[in-house]
Scaffold this active site. Structure first.
Site, PDB file in Angstrom:
ATOM      1  N   LYS A  73       4.743  -9.139   3.361  1.00 38.15           N
ATOM      2  CA  LYS A  73       3.272  -8.544   3.400  1.00 38.15           C
ATOM      3  C   LYS A  73       2.304  -9.360   2.736  1.00 38.15           C
ATOM      4  O   LYS A  73       2.037  -9.103   1.432  1.00 38.15           O
ATOM      5  CB  LYS A  73       3.341  -7.137   2.887  1.00 38.15           C
ATOM      6  CG  LYS A  73       2.085  -6.263   3.541  1.00 38.15           C
ATOM      7  CD  LYS A  73       2.577  -4.925   2.983  1.00 38.15           C
ATOM      8  CE  LYS A  73       1.488  -3.878   3.372  1.00 38.15           C
ATOM      9  NZ  LYS A  73       1.585  -3.471   4.805  1.00 38.15           N
ATOM     10  N   GLU A  80       5.267  -5.353  16.507  1.00 35.22           N
ATOM     11  CA  GLU A  80       4.765  -4.240  15.752  1.00 35.22           C
ATOM     12  C   GLU A  80       3.252  -3.778  16.058  1.00 35.22           C
ATOM     13  O   GLU A  80       2.945  -4.361  17.294  1.00 35.22           O
ATOM     14  CB  GLU A  80       4.791  -4.954  14.373  1.00 35.22           C
ATOM     15  CG  GLU A  80       3.629  -5.968  14.019  1.00 35.22           C
ATOM     16  CD  GLU A  80       3.605  -6.682  12.722  1.00 35.22           C
ATOM     17  OE1 GLU A  80       4.297  -6.190  11.610  1.00 35.22           O
ATOM     18  OE2 GLU A  80       2.646  -7.729  12.501  1.00 35.22           O
ATOM     19  N   THR A  84       0.939  -1.254   0.080  1.00 30.35           N
ATOM     20  CA  THR A  84      -0.007  -0.050   0.052  1.00 30.35           C
ATOM     21  C   THR A  84       0.942   1.115   0.030  1.00 30.35           C
ATOM     22  O   THR A  84       1.892   1.253   0.681  1.00 30.35           O
ATOM     23  CB  THR A  84      -0.933  -0.071   1.300  1.00 30.35           C
ATOM     24  OG1 THR A  84      -1.603  -1.139   1.276  1.00 30.35           O
ATOM     25  CG2 THR A  84      -1.811   0.972   1.015  1.00 30.35           C
TER      26      THR A  84
END
Lengths: 276, 276
Positions: free
Chosen positions: B143, B176, B31
């Site tokens: 990802k 994270e 993204t």
């Protein structure tokens, strides 16, 4: 037979890339066979679909809609495999679940997989997967759409000598195979791995647990490692499509031909693979 | 702006439910923002898309196709978010990768997320997620489209007081947040969690690691737990869309307003959230 599918009861459509099943694997599925025009263990599969949806807080579409879809696809068809998928539905970008999500329902009709006849008659060898399953108690047991581990594990071998791949967790516990559950027999005790930290709890596994007693076997769910598995009297793997296959070898260990797989196939009226 | 997308360069289509991205999450994504008509850090994002594809042995579509898609979607548009997705393509049932798979390429154009202006100016509070990330070294850092953990973690809170959720692994290491990476500053050392066992390695994390030296900070990648994080002088989170936000509180621990987030935003020319 060619593959056909319905999305929310309609053909000729596709899934939006905004569907959270596509974006995040935010959904669950189930695969079951139709034989002689009859769905096998429908109630168990649907109940499991419902309970998996409940864990993810997805509203499972009602039974009648699934059965309508299957009826629509299977006109004139007696033998087929049905995959039922339900996703949380569409949303904008971002992980947050939308306040009102409309689940998407997909039913896919496929031909039966074709396995060598020897898998039923003689048993199979397992590849020992290098990939270790990650432990995620919040997703363990669920047949959800996050299946990259299975894909990577299945990529580990191409040899036709291996019908399946055995998966351990990071601690070395035996969990399952890439598309099937596993049982080991030690005397008259039938043990299948504990799936509270990883793995998929299949319907055939549940049926075997429920009915082992009728075969004079005591069913147990437990943790055990590869060394323990290799001391078992017999090992079998199972799922709704393949039925039950005896495992004849894992790495250097091999087993003589046994009766358990055939007994289970008969007792549960499962299997009857399509033979090559 | 409404959400628009192209599938393999074409609009008005959907994804087949036989696509392995839908079936298994067998794909990766990225993204990134467009600001003033310019894609931010395109080369880094594309390089990461390529390397993530390589891990899964998916053939990443060439750069020119992605850029054509973005150009086609963004006519007359100066500010937008682009999500690039690539899946292994379609196959029949089963985890085995088909010998010839034709990857599917999806580009989605969305409006910028709208965050409260105070997230940039004052910082944010973090929810401490109960879900612990599973450790899967073979997928760590990538990802990929298996994001159910992020979805479940994001479902844990609804309070607007939390901008993000902090994720630990099963051993208690800080990893994270649900959609962002994290750094802590201890004196002039800037530390971000090791992502070799779980987590997603974002492009903004990489940029901060690469350029910390220019701010007189020594960048490190290390394992550390929540107690250690709570003794940090400053904590920030980052991603390509939100830029950098200071973390002002986690559970009972709170931090005074610091300069690091603003310094990083300026040094990297990132952020500039859309303000509510």
């Amino acid at each position: 037979m060619r593959i056909q599918y319905l999305i929310n009861g309609r053909s000729g459509q596709g899934i939006s890339p905004m569907d959270r099943g596509f974006a995040y694997g935010d959904g669950v599925f189930r695969t079951l066979p139709m034989r002689n025009g009859k769905l096998k263990d429908w109630e168990l599969h649907y109940r499991r679909l419902q309970s998996d949806c409940a864990v993810l807080k997805i509203a499972c579409p009602p039974e009648a809609q699934w059965l309508d879809d299957i009826r629509q696809l299977s006109k004139g068809v007696d033998e087929a495999v049905f995959k039922l998928m339900v996703t949380r539905g569409e949303s904008g970008r971002g992980y947050a679940v939308p306040p009102v999500a409309q689940p998407n329902r997909v039913v896919i009709q496929s031909p039966f997989p074709v396995y060598p006849a020897t898998y039923d008659s003689d048993g199979v060898g397992l590849h020992l997967c290098q990939l270790r399953l990650a432990e995620q108690p919040k997703l363990a047991g669920i047949k959800h759409l996050n299946r990259l581990e299975n894909v990577l594990a299945r990529m580990e071998w191409v040899e036709a000598t291996y019908a399946e791949g055995l998966l351990l967790d990071a601690s070395g516990n035996v969990i399952e195979c890439t598309m099937s559950n596993l049982f080991m027999r030690r005397g008259n005790v039938l043990v299948t791995p504990d799936l509270t930290r990883c793995g998929v709890a299949g319907v055939t596994r549940q049926r075997i647990l429920d009915q082992a007693g009728m075969l004079g076997l005591q069913a147990e769910v437990a943790r055990f490692d590869l060394a323990t598995l290799q001391t078992a009297d017999e090992v079998v793997i199972c799922n709704s499509l393949l039925g039950v296959w005896q495992v004849r070898s894992i790495e250097k260990k091999s087993w003589p031909k046994g009766d358990l797989a055939q007994q289970l196939r008969e007792a549960l009226d499962i299997g009857g693979s399509t033979f090559a």
